[in-house]
Design a protein around this motif. Structure first.
Motif, PDB file in Angstrom:
ATOM      1  N   PRO A  16       0.867  -1.177   0.066  1.00 56.83           N
ATOM      2  CA  PRO A  16       0.094   0.029  -0.049  1.00 56.83           C
ATOM      3  C   PRO A  16       0.827   1.284   0.027  1.00 56.83           C
ATOM      4  N   GLY A  17       0.354   2.374  -0.485  1.00 60.80           N
ATOM      5  CA  GLY A  17       0.953   3.566  -0.357  1.00 60.80           C
ATOM      6  C   GLY A  17       1.346   4.043   1.153  1.00 60.80           C
ATOM      7  N   LEU A  18       2.644   4.413   1.358  1.00 61.75           N
ATOM      8  CA  LEU A  18       2.930   4.741   2.671  1.00 61.75           C
ATOM      9  C   LEU A  18       2.182   5.959   3.176  1.00 61.75           C
ATOM     10  N   ILE A  19       1.931   5.861   4.422  1.00 61.33           N
ATOM     11  CA  ILE A  19       1.196   6.960   5.126  1.00 61.33           C
ATOM     12  C   ILE A  19       1.818   7.526   6.455  1.00 61.33           C
ATOM     13  N   ASP A  20       1.835   8.772   6.414  1.00 63.45           N
ATOM     14  CA  ASP A  20       2.738   9.562   7.246  1.00 63.45           C
ATOM     15  C   ASP A  20       1.919  10.541   8.182  1.00 63.45           C
ATOM     16  N   VAL A  21       1.530  10.048   9.479  1.00 61.14           N
ATOM     17  CA  VAL A  21       0.381  10.614  10.221  1.00 61.14           C
ATOM     18  C   VAL A  21       0.921  11.712  11.166  1.00 61.14           C
ATOM     19  N   HIS A  22       2.097  11.926  11.307  1.00 59.53           N
ATOM     20  CA  HIS A  22       2.633  13.116  12.152  1.00 59.53           C
ATOM     21  C   HIS A  22       3.996  13.839  11.247  1.00 59.53           C
ATOM     22  N   MET A  23       3.536  15.099  10.440  1.00 59.20           N
ATOM     23  CA  MET A  23       4.751  15.798   9.883  1.00 59.20           C
ATOM     24  C   MET A  23       4.349  17.101   9.831  1.00 59.20           C
ATOM     25  N   HIS A  24       5.284  17.989   9.288  1.00 57.90           N
ATOM     26  CA  HIS A  24       5.228  19.464   9.110  1.00 57.90           C
ATOM     27  C   HIS A  24       5.733  19.444   7.971  1.00 57.90           C
ATOM     28  N   ILE A  25       5.032  19.960   6.943  1.00 58.33           N
ATOM     29  CA  ILE A  25       5.288  20.346   5.622  1.00 58.33           C
ATOM     30  C   ILE A  25       6.351  21.524   5.677  1.00 58.33           C
ATOM     31  N   GLU A  26       6.147  22.521   6.379  1.00 60.31           N
ATOM     32  CA  GLU A  26       6.886  23.598   6.276  1.00 60.31           C
ATOM     33  C   GLU A  26       8.369  23.391   6.968  1.00 60.31           C
ATOM     34  N   SER A  27       8.606  22.290   7.499  1.00 62.61           N
ATOM     35  CA  SER A  27       9.827  21.603   7.796  1.00 62.61           C
ATOM     36  C   SER A  27      10.799  21.338   6.640  1.00 62.61           C
ATOM     37  N   SER A  28      10.038  21.265   5.597  1.00 62.85           N
ATOM     38  CA  SER A  28      10.643  20.979   4.487  1.00 62.85           C
ATOM     39  C   SER A  28      10.860  22.501   3.735  1.00 62.85           C
ATOM     40  N   MET A  29      10.350  23.438   4.191  1.00 59.83           N
ATOM     41  CA  MET A  29      10.398  24.948   3.674  1.00 59.83           C
ATOM     42  C   MET A  29       9.665  24.819   2.326  1.00 59.83           C
ATOM     43  N   THR A  30       8.646  23.980   2.112  1.00 57.38           N
ATOM     44  CA  THR A  30       7.985  23.877   0.539  1.00 57.38           C
ATOM     45  C   THR A  30       6.605  24.138   0.879  1.00 57.38           C
ATOM     46  N   THR A  31       5.798  24.106  -0.278  1.00 58.89           N
ATOM     47  CA  THR A  31       4.338  24.217  -0.266  1.00 58.89           C
ATOM     48  C   THR A  31       3.774  22.631  -0.258  1.00 58.89           C
ATOM     49  N   PRO A  32       2.520  22.558  -0.114  1.00 50.90           N
ATOM     50  CA  PRO A  32       1.980  21.127  -0.089  1.00 50.90           C
ATOM     51  C   PRO A  32       2.071  20.754  -1.360  1.00 50.90           C
ATOM     52  N   SER A  33       2.012  21.496  -2.581  1.00 46.47           N
ATOM     53  CA  SER A  33       2.050  20.885  -4.108  1.00 46.47           C
ATOM     54  C   SER A  33       3.589  20.440  -4.217  1.00 46.47           C
ATOM     55  N   ARG A  34       4.454  21.249  -3.777  1.00 48.41           N
ATOM     56  CA  ARG A  34       5.874  20.814  -3.972  1.00 48.41           C
ATOM     57  C   ARG A  34       6.140  19.820  -3.319  1.00 48.41           C
ATOM     58  N   PHE A  35       5.769  19.469  -2.109  1.00 48.67           N
ATOM     59  CA  PHE A  35       5.965  18.603  -1.100  1.00 48.67           C
ATOM     60  C   PHE A  35       5.377  17.178  -1.883  1.00 48.67           C
ATOM     61  N   SER A  36       4.092  17.304  -2.248  1.00 50.05           N
ATOM     62  CA  SER A  36       3.495  16.162  -2.980  1.00 50.05           C
ATOM     63  C   SER A  36       4.445  15.401  -3.993  1.00 50.05           C
ATOM     64  N   GLU A  37       4.764  16.316  -4.743  1.00 53.22           N
ATOM     65  CA  GLU A  37       5.685  16.130  -6.020  1.00 53.22           C
ATOM     66  C   GLU A  37       6.857  15.437  -5.547  1.00 53.22           C
ATOM     67  N   ALA A  38       7.509  16.042  -4.138  1.00 50.28           N
ATOM     68  CA  ALA A  38       8.833  15.495  -3.904  1.00 50.28           C
ATOM     69  C   ALA A  38       8.821  13.886  -3.275  1.00 50.28           C
ATOM     70  N   VAL A  39       7.524  13.718  -2.434  1.00 52.25           N
ATOM     71  CA  VAL A  39       7.500  12.440  -1.707  1.00 52.25           C
ATOM     72  C   VAL A  39       6.922  11.297  -2.492  1.00 52.25           C
ATOM     73  N   ILE A  40       6.334  11.553  -3.740  1.00 52.69           N
ATOM     74  CA  ILE A  40       5.710  10.505  -4.400  1.00 52.69           C
ATOM     75  C   ILE A  40       6.826   9.543  -4.890  1.00 52.69           C
ATOM     76  N   PRO A  41       7.849   9.871  -5.390  1.00 54.16           N
ATOM     77  CA  PRO A  41       8.900   9.024  -5.759  1.00 54.16           C
ATOM     78  C   PRO A  41       9.287   8.028  -4.775  1.00 54.16           C
ATOM     79  N   HIS A  42       9.117   8.441  -3.374  1.00 55.37           N
ATOM     80  CA  HIS A  42       9.599   7.700  -2.303  1.00 55.37           C
ATOM     81  C   HIS A  42       8.470   6.947  -1.679  1.00 55.37           C
ATOM     82  N   GLY A  43       7.211   7.034  -2.426  1.00 49.61           N
ATOM     83  CA  GLY A  43       6.120   6.059  -1.948  1.00 49.61           C
ATOM     84  C   GLY A  43       5.068   6.677  -1.017  1.00 49.61           C
ATOM     85  N   THR A  44       5.404   7.683  -0.546  1.00 47.86           N
ATOM     86  CA  THR A  44       4.287   8.413   0.458  1.00 47.86           C
ATOM     87  C   THR A  44       3.109   8.702  -0.310  1.00 47.86           C
TER      88      THR A  44
END
Lengths: 571, 571
Positions: free
Chosen positions: A58-86
């Motif tokens: 199944p796709g990986l599910i991360d239930v505690h995280m802060h997008i801003e810790s990666s200094m990025t927007t939700p859309s860019r974050f999404s783009e970044a984590v997809i190749p890692h399976g999240t």
């Protein structure tokens, strides 16, 4: 009934059996329709894919995280984590809330993303109160009620204020927790419970806290889980001895893995998959590790529509060549391919749209060299001042207070003489423009480091050994309307622009990560010594993190919440 | 902080460790405050209780049941189950909804009870449609939306209509399920999935069904759980081979025990505790059995505040002398004692309050002997009629269709000649007064049995071998405004009044159960042969249960939903 796609010949992970089985998978309307070992001759399908015996989880599910810790927007974050399976995260966006309040948070929640992003109601915005720090926004009772109306808001974010919750029934946090439990009794109330045990742990849980994501050891894992706490294990909690406790007690039902904070440069290398791999390295069976990155977190969050490959669930899949090295070959979201290593077909994402005013959020004046003259007395005979100095630890984000005798020349502190660094926090929301000065001893070389990504209030913070570099960098931060930078020899040697609210960027993570890694190197080049220099500096302004921190309102002892003067005594 | 009570020296069951531990328990404001093995000297308490090494487990939680199956009110039900250790139930009150619609259901939801009763939105009211049956109320989209506003409504009740859900996107049930999943994605959608497997199972689950409580076997348990179904095992699913499957696969995380239907007379002997004991007899470790009656059901239902003895959870406890015979000595709800065998201190309950009109719900006319003359022809030469006869199975609730040649005298069916039973279903909501006649061959002796507790529409149903007894009993049911009775020799030999909506009684369960057991004996005395005569007769009117059933609208083939004539052919 006709399926959209049948995926043939896969080794499919069944979370309930905790094992891989040779199966075919039918998908329709973005959901799994049927998972079966037969030939599926009963079912028509518009298309089919031969999976060539690859592993599917199944796709990986991360239930505690802060997008801003990666200094990025939700859309860019999404783009970044997809190749890692999240494929699903639950974000506690309390940084954007500190900057831009409910409206900023709603910009996040409304962002279009390929992965599913659910949100927590941030419970501690501001982290303390407005006598200790100035923020751009706050999340109080009204904002909580407004957020609860949003279907993507599914839990209360990490409750940190132990004293406020346990000892003061009239505190804001007590009100929010009470309201939350009355209004949404089936939503989790996430906690932040570092090093709390025994009766104190019980008193915190008594108020309705359901989980903890702070650092654990074998003893805390046993005590917390047997007290009903759902544990969210982040990287620093993944150790051989902790995994042994999970295995021995079959605690995989009451614990999952989370990322919490991933820096933008690290995000290029991996996400939750990295923690999964680390857990396996520490002895956890891979089937258990997958379970704790998929089904357990989904169940904890009440996300009944995902976390397993089963009929009716959202068809999020990660395809692996091998489960030994966990090498991801492709990722599917809602039954559609969104990443494929063979042809690098990562689905294009819509860019996030933030309002224009969030790009003009650094509202303070340009500093001059004169502003940096710290006058401590009119008495020209005074030669020295006993100053409180912030000592920065080499690991983690803690600081200690020391004292130093600093020369005084014509009533002014001559901090440069002792190779100290001047730390400035300047209110930047156009409210007071107040400036706090403090002294640290971290930088070894001449230069300055500065940012508007200064937890949690994100005022403008610059620290330097050279007044000129401080000024140059402050002007750069104003001009770029936010960022993280390093200045040396009066030149900006590294700069990572963070133009949205002064804390995030809409650049692709490759560019953002590269920028940040240069800043990191620039800081190291100035002699900043810490296991994570970026986080170390940014949390010098966080007044809930031990022991002595600086906000626009002053220097504070974080335990007592008392103000600490820069100068203790004139000699 | 001061606790209300500390319970010392108990063997406390920890669901997370699945074992008993010697602990003390502090309770405050109806919740567990602290569970610890120390002496709790740090904590003051207003009172203390020495538990003398007794066993303490969480209150039992039954997440799939129908209060009306016990013919009782929520308050009386609560009173009845407390001594058996049940402290929370999730009720699907679809019988009262069939009788009195949303308003009747709200009378249930609003009832004051000592135990906590949560409710499902009944998904199949009426069980079919108004061309097949007349009901007093219905639950459609509007009623669903109204119920969702109630905080005690926490799931969608068992979805039974496979065809409506799977094959018709415009059916009422499709609409309700879709709305439910959109409006409350984190609520369970309960299913009724008897003997469905393979692609059909997948298609049902694809629509979002989360659970099943029908009869299971080892194969169905493996298939359903590995397909993501949460299993609710009722008594008939508790067998040695099923428990073996649960143990072997550690399926206790994905299954719980439920009661579904408990007859009023059986309820005197036990509730969920009986099933727990049976499971242990069938080889399930007692710790696993307790887990599946406490934590697993609570977690499935999203009831985060209960199911374990841990800080912050509601202090519902069952105290046992021994876990070998599961002998309950006392029961605590919200930290207060509500049952104690030593002094029989069962807490008094407020009686339920139902509106006056629910006591006047049998709105049909008195039948006369003339009404029972079944004219089949004007042709006086006709001597026989080929009639469809309902054969009643000796186990369960199924029926079969047979044919018999019934004598015709002066155009009238002479069913008495063949010792057949005349079965009458009469519309009783004051809408049509329509009567259906059917023939069965179940009763061996002269007499009649009748009830207004006739699933699911609960019209007035009488069946007898003697017209006089039928009439007497019908008049009695009208006079008492509902009940379940037996008549022989023109005298009422047993009667169980059910004056509220014609289906429930507010008598204590001891009296109600005694009345019902007399009715049961009366039916057996008439020669009614079935494993549960009360349920067998009451479900002759249920048009979704195989194979041939009778409503006020006619005799129906339940599979095809086609009407079946009483008389096939005149000879």
């Amino acid at each position: 009934m006709k399926a959209d796609t049948i995926f043939y010949n896969a080794k499919v992970f069944n979370v309930f059996l905790k094992k891989f089985e040779k199966k075919n998978i039918a998908v329709k309307d973005g959901r799994f329709l049927w998972v079966d070992s037969g030939d599926m001759a009963e079912l028509e399908a518009a298309s089919s894919v031969d999976m060539h015996d690859k592993f599917i989880i199944p796709g990986l599910i991360d239930v505690h995280m802060h997008i801003e810790s990666s200094m990025t927007t939700p859309s860019r974050f999404s783009e970044a984590v997809i190749p890692h399976g999240t494929t699903t995260v639950v974000a506690d966006a309390h940084e954007i809330a500190n900057v831009a309040g409910l409206e900023g948070l709603e910009n996040f929640v409304d962002s279009h993303t390929v992965i599913d992003i659910f949100y927590a109601v941030p419970s501690s915005v501001p982290s303390t109160n407005n006598t200790m720090e100035t923020t751009g926004g706050k999340i109080g009772m009204d904002e909580t009620m407004a957020l609860l109306k949003n279907k993507n808001v599914i839990c209360l974010g990490e409750v940190m204020d132990f004293n406020g919750l346990v000892n003061d029934e009239n505190s804001v946090i007590s009100g929010i927790v009470k309201t939350f439990r009355e209004q949404r009794p089936n939503f989790p109330v996430e906690g932040h419970i570092p090093k709390v045990e025994g009766l104190n742990l019980a008193r915190f849980l008594f108020k309705g806290i359901n989980s903890d994501h702070t650092q654990q050891n074998p003893k805390s894992i046993e005590e917390k889980i047997s007290s009903g706490v759902f544990l969210q294990l982040q990287k620093k909690s993944v150790s051989k001895e902790n995994m042994d406790v999970i295995i021995k007690n079959n605690f995989c039902e009451y614990a999952c893995f989370v990322t919490d904070d991933v820096m933008a440069d690290d995000l290029r290398n991996g996400h939750l998959n990295q923690i999964l791999k680390l857990a396996v390295c520490c002895g956890l069976p891979v089937e258990t590790a997958i379970y704790m990155c998929t089904y357990t977190p989904a169940r904890h969050m009440g996300l009944r529509d995902r976390g397993c490959i089963a009929p009716g669930k959202i068809a999020d899949m990660v395809v692996l060549d091998s489960i030994d090295d966990f090498s991801i070959t492709s990722v599917y979201k809602n039954g559609k391919i969104v990443h494929n290593t063979d042809c690098d077909k990562t689905q294009a994402v819509n860019k996030s749209v933030f309002p224009e005013k969030l790009f003009k959020s650094i509202q303070c004046r340009k500093l001059t060299l004169e502003d940096l003259l710290i006058k401590v007395t009119d008495d020209e005979d005074v030669k020295e001042a006993v100053c409180n100095i912030i000592e920065i630890e080499k690991f983690g984000t803690f600081t200690r207070k020391t004292k130093k005798n600093v020369p005084v020349v014509k009533g002014m502190l001559d901090w440069e003489k002792l190779n100290l660094s001047l730390l400035i926090v300047m209110e930047r929301y156009g409210k007071t423009g107040q400036i706090t000065f403090a002294l640290t001893n971290i930088l070894k070389e001449k230069g300055a480091v500065g940012t508007t990504w200064a937890h949690d209030h994100h005022n403008l913070m610059v620290m330097g050994t050279s007044p000129e570099d401080i000024i140059t960098l402050q002007h750069k931060l104003l001009k770029e309307q936010g960022g993280y930078g390093v200045c040396a020899g009066n030149e900006i040697t590294a700069f990572c622009p963070l133009p949205i609210g002064g804390i995030i960027s809409d650049e692709p993570i490759e560019i953002l990560g590269e920028n940040l890694s240069r800043v990191r190197q620039g800081m190291i080049d100035l002699g900043y010594e810490n296991s994570n220099v970026v986080m170390s500096f940014s949390t010098l302004s966080l007044p809930v993190s031990p022991t002595i921190k600086v906000t626009d309102k002053g220097i504070f002892d974080c335990l007592t919440q008392n103000k600490i003067p820069l100068v203790e005594e004139l000699i």
